[in-house]
Design an enzyme around this catalytic site. Sequence first.
Site, PDB file in Angstrom:
ATOM      1  CD  GLU A   1      -8.734   1.035   7.783  1.00 23.96           C
ATOM      2  OE1 GLU A   1      -8.577   0.041   8.508  1.00 23.96           O
ATOM      3  OE2 GLU A   1      -8.260   2.152   8.080  1.00 23.96           O
TER       4      GLU A   1
ATOM      5  CG  HIS B   1      -5.792  -2.217   8.788  1.00 24.73           C
ATOM      6  ND1 HIS B   1      -5.934  -0.852   8.976  1.00 24.73           N
ATOM      7  CD2 HIS B   1      -4.476  -2.461   8.994  1.00 24.73           C
ATOM      8  CE1 HIS B   1      -4.770  -0.326   9.279  1.00 24.73           C
ATOM      9  NE2 HIS B   1      -3.863  -1.277   9.301  1.00 24.73           N
TER      10      HIS B   1
ATOM     11  CG  ASP C   1      -0.293  -0.385   2.512  1.00 19.31           C
ATOM     12  OD1 ASP C   1       0.949  -0.319   2.592  1.00 19.31           O
ATOM     13  OD2 ASP C   1      -1.004  -0.764   3.455  1.00 19.31           O
TER      14      ASP C   1
HETATM   15  C1  GLP Z   1      -0.519   0.244   8.747  1.00 19.68           C
HETATM   16  C2  GLP Z   1      -0.268  -0.551   7.441  1.00 19.68           C
HETATM   17  C3  GLP Z   1      -0.374  -2.030   7.641  1.00 19.68           C
HETATM   18  C4  GLP Z   1       0.278  -2.412   8.956  1.00 19.68           C
HETATM   19  C5  GLP Z   1      -0.516  -1.846  10.100  1.00 19.68           C
HETATM   20  C6  GLP Z   1       0.082  -2.093  11.466  1.00 19.68           C
HETATM   21  O1  GLP Z   1      -1.519   1.172   8.700  1.00 19.68           O
HETATM   22  N1  GLP Z   1      -1.058  -0.159   6.328  1.00 19.68           N
HETATM   23  O2  GLP Z   1       0.222  -2.720   6.542  1.00 19.68           O
HETATM   24  O3  GLP Z   1       0.311  -3.812   9.091  1.00 19.68           O
HETATM   25  O4  GLP Z   1      -0.831  -0.497   9.914  1.00 19.68           O
HETATM   26  O5  GLP Z   1       1.212  -1.321  11.670  1.00 19.68           O
HETATM   27  P1  GLP Z   1       2.201  -1.504  12.888  1.00 19.68           P
HETATM   28  O6  GLP Z   1       3.073  -2.639  12.538  1.00 19.68           O
HETATM   29  O7  GLP Z   1       2.948  -0.202  12.928  1.00 19.68           O
HETATM   30  O8  GLP Z   1       1.377  -1.746  14.078  1.00 19.68           O
END
Ligand code: GLP
Length: 271
Positions: A144, A139, A67
């Site tokens: 979402e 997600h 993404d």
């Molecule tokens: C983000 C990304 C995801 C990620 C998630 C968790 O918004 N789009 O791909 O897995 O949030 O992030 P974190 O590893 O910082 O908790």
Amino acid sequence: MEVIIVKGADAVAEMGAQLVCELLNKKPKAVMGLATGSTPIALYQKLIQCYQQGEASFRAVTTFNLDEYIGMTADNPQSYRSFMDRELFDQIDILKANTHVPSCGLDDNPRAIGTAYENAISAAGGIDLQILGIGSNGHIGFNEPCSSLSSRTRVKTLTESTVRDNSRLFSAGEFQPHLAITMGIASILESRRVTLLATGAHKATAVRDAIEGPLSARCQASALQTHERATFIIDEAAASCLEYRDYFRWANSENTPIIEKFGNFYELDQT
Ligand code: GLP
């Protein structure tokens, strides 16, 4: 579904790195799906070490990221392209031309960009191993809650909770996008193998809903229940709400001799 519970975040990264190195040694031209967020940073650090110690080469690897924020140009330090360059690509021997992060400007046609991204993944032969994190709302990528479980690469509006979770990465007054382009659930499920990494108690309910909850668009990661080869690598804190965690530990100890004998990617022996 395979659920591997390890002690802490370092062990999660170590196990993830072992899986990636095993894949690259078996298939040097592997196609990898990559994720951003705080969780995979420790994995990327391990992969950099593996490269430096000559245990893995990324020379022939192709990558596709999940993404990117809409309207965020690659040179913006907050972009996921910058994140990947900084945290991984600039420190290994990968060819930048083989790294892909979806990119959609405010004036671009998101549908055309989404289709082109999906076509590029197919043209590369499909993803061998998709790395995922998980949001506290369940997600994966930026799919979402209540996104279609048949979704493809497209634009999503972020939920308030995701914007709040990610606001820690933006300084006060800095532009924080509320729109993103993300691979869809159907795109992710097409990967030949999927590994979700999760650490910390703040992920425990999302991890529980993903692994033990009903298959539901409410928790997007629960779609991985339908994947033939999905592996969750999680630490004790992230596993703390799992009803079946003792069973998962036992199953894992039973599986270990099989993996030691045949490896994690024995299916590649036939290709
Ligand atoms: C983000 C990304 C995801 C990620 C998630 C968790 O918004 N789009 O791909 O897995 O949030 O992030 P974190 O590893 O910082 O908790």
